[in-house]
Every structure is written in structure tokens, then in C-alpha cells.
Design a protein around this motif. Structure first.
Motif, PDB file in Angstrom:
ATOM      1  N   THR A 278       0.844  -1.196   0.000  1.00 42.02           N
ATOM      2  CA  THR A 278       0.000   0.000   0.000  1.00 42.02           C
ATOM      3  C   THR A 278       0.877   1.243   0.000  1.00 42.02           C
ATOM      4  OG1 THR A 278      -1.780  -1.119   1.208  1.00 42.02           O
ATOM      5  CG2 THR A 278      -1.774   1.289   1.244  1.00 42.02           C
ATOM      6  N   THR A 279       0.531   2.210  -0.849  1.00 39.56           N
ATOM      7  CA  THR A 279       1.254   3.475  -0.903  1.00 39.56           C
ATOM      8  C   THR A 279       0.534   4.507  -0.042  1.00 39.56           C
ATOM      9  OG1 THR A 279       2.077   3.055  -3.139  1.00 39.56           O
ATOM     10  CG2 THR A 279       2.076   5.343  -2.382  1.00 39.56           C
TER      11      THR A 279
ATOM     12  N   THR B 146      -2.919   9.907   2.902  1.00 40.30           N
ATOM     13  CA  THR B 146      -3.784   9.454   1.819  1.00 40.30           C
ATOM     14  C   THR B 146      -3.383   8.041   1.427  1.00 40.30           C
ATOM     15  OG1 THR B 146      -4.062  11.698   0.945  1.00 40.30           O
ATOM     16  CG2 THR B 146      -4.573   9.883  -0.535  1.00 40.30           C
ATOM     17  N   ALA B 147      -4.380   7.167   1.333  1.00 38.77           N
ATOM     18  CA  ALA B 147      -4.128   5.779   0.934  1.00 38.77           C
ATOM     19  C   ALA B 147      -5.368   5.231   0.252  1.00 38.77           C
ATOM     20  CB  ALA B 147      -3.766   4.921   2.142  1.00 38.77           C
ATOM     21  N   LYS B 148      -5.175   4.539  -0.855  1.00 39.81           N
ATOM     22  CA  LYS B 148      -6.272   3.905  -1.592  1.00 39.81           C
ATOM     23  C   LYS B 148      -7.386   4.894  -1.911  1.00 39.81           C
ATOM     24  CE  LYS B 148      -5.357  -0.655   0.409  1.00 39.81           C
ATOM     25  NZ  LYS B 148      -5.908  -1.803   1.192  1.00 39.81           N
ATOM     26  N   GLY B 149      -7.014   6.109  -2.261  1.00 32.98           N
ATOM     27  CA  GLY B 149      -7.994   7.101  -2.670  1.00 32.98           C
ATOM     28  C   GLY B 149      -8.681   7.842  -1.544  1.00 32.98           C
ATOM     29  N   SER B 150      -8.372   7.497  -0.302  1.00 36.97           N
ATOM     30  CA  SER B 150      -8.988   8.161   0.844  1.00 36.97           C
ATOM     31  C   SER B 150      -7.954   8.980   1.591  1.00 36.97           C
ATOM     32  CB  SER B 150      -9.602   7.136   1.804  1.00 36.97           C
ATOM     33  OG  SER B 150     -10.666   6.443   1.190  1.00 36.97           O
ATOM     34  N   THR B 151      -8.355  10.174   2.006  1.00 38.07           N
ATOM     35  CA  THR B 151      -7.477  11.041   2.789  1.00 38.07           C
ATOM     36  C   THR B 151      -8.083  11.225   4.176  1.00 38.07           C
ATOM     37  OG1 THR B 151      -6.689  12.245   0.842  1.00 38.07           O
ATOM     38  CG2 THR B 151      -6.444  13.332   2.972  1.00 38.07           C
TER      39      THR B 151
ATOM     40  N   GLY C 278      14.308  -0.219  -2.826  1.00 37.03           N
ATOM     41  CA  GLY C 278      13.281  -1.061  -3.428  1.00 37.03           C
ATOM     42  C   GLY C 278      12.044  -0.327  -3.884  1.00 37.03           C
ATOM     43  N   GLY C 279      12.161   0.954  -4.182  1.00 37.92           N
ATOM     44  CA  GLY C 279      11.005   1.721  -4.636  1.00 37.92           C
ATOM     45  C   GLY C 279       9.946   1.896  -3.566  1.00 37.92           C
ATOM     46  N   ALA C 280      10.374   1.929  -2.303  1.00 37.97           N
ATOM     47  CA  ALA C 280       9.430   1.997  -1.191  1.00 37.97           C
ATOM     48  C   ALA C 280       9.080   3.427  -0.786  1.00 37.97           C
ATOM     49  CB  ALA C 280       9.985   1.242   0.017  1.00 37.97           C
ATOM     50  N   GLY C 281       9.283   4.380  -1.707  1.00 36.84           N
ATOM     51  CA  GLY C 281       8.830   5.737  -1.434  1.00 36.84           C
ATOM     52  C   GLY C 281       9.948   6.766  -1.397  1.00 36.84           C
ATOM     53  N   THR C 282       9.552   8.025  -1.502  1.00 35.74           N
ATOM     54  CA  THR C 282      10.473   9.155  -1.439  1.00 35.74           C
ATOM     55  C   THR C 282       9.918  10.180  -0.469  1.00 35.74           C
ATOM     56  OG1 THR C 282      11.190   8.839  -3.739  1.00 35.74           O
ATOM     57  CG2 THR C 282      11.580  11.004  -2.744  1.00 35.74           C
ATOM     58  N   LEU C 283      10.761  10.668   0.422  1.00 31.40           N
ATOM     59  CA  LEU C 283      10.315  11.587   1.468  1.00 31.40           C
ATOM     60  C   LEU C 283      11.182  12.831   1.520  1.00 31.40           C
ATOM     61  CD1 LEU C 283       9.718   8.905   4.229  1.00 31.40           C
ATOM     62  CD2 LEU C 283       7.935  10.332   3.224  1.00 31.40           C
ATOM     63  N   GLN C 284      10.535  13.971   1.758  1.00 37.68           N
ATOM     64  CA  GLN C 284      11.220  15.225   2.024  1.00 37.68           C
ATOM     65  C   GLN C 284      11.128  15.497   3.516  1.00 37.68           C
ATOM     66  OE1 GLN C 284      12.690  16.857  -0.484  1.00 37.68           O
ATOM     67  NE2 GLN C 284      11.823  15.638  -2.156  1.00 37.68           N
ATOM     68  N   LEU C 285      12.224  15.928   4.120  1.00 37.06           N
ATOM     69  CA  LEU C 285      12.252  16.241   5.545  1.00 37.06           C
ATOM     70  C   LEU C 285      12.644  17.705   5.702  1.00 37.06           C
ATOM     71  CD1 LEU C 285      13.847  13.187   5.125  1.00 37.06           C
ATOM     72  CD2 LEU C 285      13.089  13.116   7.497  1.00 37.06           C
ATOM     73  N   SER C 286      11.810  18.481   6.369  1.00 33.16           N
ATOM     74  CA  SER C 286      12.026  19.921   6.454  1.00 33.16           C
ATOM     75  C   SER C 286      11.565  20.449   7.806  1.00 33.16           C
ATOM     76  CB  SER C 286      11.264  20.630   5.322  1.00 33.16           C
ATOM     77  OG  SER C 286       9.866  20.375   5.424  1.00 33.16           O
ATOM     78  N   ASP C 287      11.660  21.762   7.973  1.00 33.38           N
ATOM     79  CA  ASP C 287      11.210  22.440   9.210  1.00 33.38           C
ATOM     80  C   ASP C 287      11.822  21.804  10.464  1.00 33.38           C
ATOM     81  OD1 ASP C 287       9.749  24.073   7.589  1.00 33.38           O
ATOM     82  OD2 ASP C 287       7.801  23.205   8.080  1.00 33.38           O
TER      83      ASP C 287
END
Length: 252
Positions: free
Chosen positions: A75-76, A93-98, A218-227
């Protein structure tokens, strides 16, 4: 001055002008300039030392904003969370629901529309009708998630700074440096695990060496870390916007 000296002077001047044009036009460092000049010096360290320093910096920060995607169990999840030691708040947000998550201390609240709370078997019996009615009542309100409910363990992790950072800021395999880059205008040094297959991490070269961008293995996501270190208000929602369901929540 001899003709040779004058020629060398003109050549040196031309090279300097070209270098200035390249640096100004592209933002890249070239022509022998030191890419770590004026930085915190982390860019000169070995990759494993950089990873240790950035983890230490992240763990010592009071707050952080984390946005991007995380893929887990197929699940993304798209996250935009602000986190600190005693809780967090933001959207998932997951599976079209936020839905919104808010945790203050041990108290976890989840806010979503009625469709999110709807039972997948709605309309197939008395129990389903009951769940559908409950979903209508829960929609648009902050629902206090019981600590014993499966949803508590599933979603509270998204609001836990230490759990998230500990699980995310680890590159797998052999570590190596992968050059100087920029993230949101901030100079970074990039490190990789197994030449990128084990993930990549951009670390700030300005001020504290915080991690700024993570590409998970493994293509398990990309994250930005800020503030990093920027405080924010964290408080429970008003009583008139809260439902204490008091038992296992409807299937969502």
C-alpha cells in the motif's frame, strides 16, 4: 611585459570569465573550486560517518515535517506530517482516501469522511446496517481511537517521530558518497546504499547536517524532511468535534 606574458594573462582572464559564467548560470561548482567551501564540513567525511552524524542530528531535533510517499505491505501512503516528541499532526492518503491524524501524548484521533468509515459489507445484514449508521455519525469528526483497536497500532506510527525516523533513515548495503547536490536551494551531500539500490539520502551541508531527502530502497517511497526544530501547536481537538467511540472502531 613580453608577448608570452601578455598571452598568458589574457588566457587566465578568459578562463576566469568562463568559470564565473558557468557557476552563475548553472549553480554548479567548477574550475577547481572547493564544493565544501563555506559548508558544515560534512561533505568531506566518509559515507558511514555522514550517516551517523545525520541520524544524531535528526534524533536531537525537537520537531520535523515529513512529506512524500511510503510504500508498505503493498500500500502506498502519501504523508504530510508534522512531528515532535509528544505527538504529531497531519494528513495521510491511501487507496484514494485522505484522513487526518492527530496524536497528543497517548491519545490518537482520526478524522475522515463517512466513506472512509463505511463497512465493506454495508447493506448485507443487521450488523452492516449498524456499521453504516455509525460511519455516518463518525464522518467529519475527530474519532478517538481506542488503544486496543488494530487501527491504533497501524496509524499511531505515522505520528511518532522516533519510530518513523528510526525506521526510515537507514540505508541498506555498502555505503558510498554520490556527489554534491541541492534540495530546495540547500546544498547537500548525497550518500547511497549499494549504489542506490539500498536507498539514497541527501544531507544538508548548511548548518546542522539534517537529512533533507530520502529515496527508500526497493522503490518503497520518497520523502522530504524539512522544518527541522520548528515548533508547532499540538493540542487535542475541541470536545464538540470529538467522538470517543469507546470500543473497536468500524472496519475502515
Amino acid at each position: 611585459m613580453s608577448a608570452i606574458s601578455r598571452g598568458r594573462t589574457r588566457s587566465a582572464g578568459l578562463v576566469s570569465a568562463v568559470c564565473a559564467l558557468v557557476v552563475t548560470g548553472t549553480g554548479l561548482t567548477g574550475c577547481g573550486a572547493d564544493p565544501d567551501e563555506g559548508t558544515n564540513g560534512v561533505g568531506k567525511l566518509a559515507a558511514d560517518t555522514i550517516q551517523t552524524k545525520t541520524r544524531t542530528a535528526a534524533e536531537s531535533a525537537d520537531a520535523v515535517r515529513l512529506s512524500g510517499t511510503v510504500v508498505t505491505s503493498g500500500t502506498t501512503y502519501t504523508l504530510d506530517m508534522r512531528l515532535k516528541d509528544d505527538g504529531g499532526t497531519g494528513s495521510v492518503t491511501a487507496k484514494g482516501s485522505t484522513f487526518q491524524l492527530l496524536r497528543v501524548g497517548e491519545n490518537l484521533f482520526l478524522k475522515a469522511d463517512a466513506a472512509f468509515w463505511g463497512h465493506e459489507d454495508s447493506g448485507k445484514g443487521d450488523d452492516s446496517d449498524s456499521d453504516a449508521a455509525a460511519a455516518e455519525k463518525l464522518g467529519g469528526l475527530f474519532v478517538k481511537v481506542p488503544t486496543g483497536d488494530p487501527s491504533y497500532k497501524k496509524f499511531s506510527g505515522f505520528t511518532d517521530k522516533d519510530v518513523l525516523l528510526d525506521g526510515l533513515l537507514t540505508l541498506h548495503g555498502s555505503l558510498a558518497r554520490d556527489g554534491h547536490h541541492k534540495q530546495s536551494g540547500i546544498r547537500t551531500i548525497r550518500i547511497t546504499g549499494d549504489k542506490g539500490d539500498g536507498g539514497t539520502l541527501d544531507v544538508s551541508l548548511e548548518g546542522t547536517p539534517y537529512p533533507l531527502r530520502l529515496v527508500r530502497a526497493g522503490g518503497a517511497g520518497t520523502l522530504q524532511l524539512s522544518d527541522w526544530g520548528k515548533d508547532f501547536t499540538l493540542e487535542e481537538p475541541p470536545k464538540n468535534e470529538t467522538v470517543d467511540y469507546g470500543q473497536q472502531l468500524p472496519t475502515s
